[in-house]
Design a protein around this motif. Structure first.
Motif: not given
Length: 97
Positions: A6-14, A50-57
């Protein structure tokens, strides 16, 4: 035992994460834009994909949850898949960012 990230992102975070295998991602809260190896997915609160393996941004705001995919792949990817990066940000009247 099911593992989740679980990841919480704030505005303007990547967030940049390398997935060794496919994963299910769910927008617990907020709106998120994910790019997986050049393919874009937009998730609103409660939506999952469902997303594939690989780099996710991932960018947006709110809580994202990554977990092992369900036994059957999601059927919704075509609805929220926006195509290659830079080809637009609207799908079916839904604006993502």
């Amino acid at each position: 035992m099911q593992h989740q990230l679980r990841v919480e992102l704030a505005s303007h975070e990547v967030l940049v994460i390398e997935l060794p295998s496919a994963a299910q991602v769910r927008a617990v809260s907020g709106t998120h834009w994910l790019t997986v190896d050049g393919l874009d997915v937009c998730l609103a609160p409660g939506e999952r994909e469902t997303i594939p393996a690989g780099k996710v941004l991932a960018e947006g705001h709110g809580l994202l949850e990554f977990s092992k995919p369900a036994a059957q792949p999601s059927q919704g990817l075509g609805r929220r898949l926006l195509g290659r990066s830079g080809q637009g940000a609207m799908l079916l009247g839904k604006v993502c960012f």
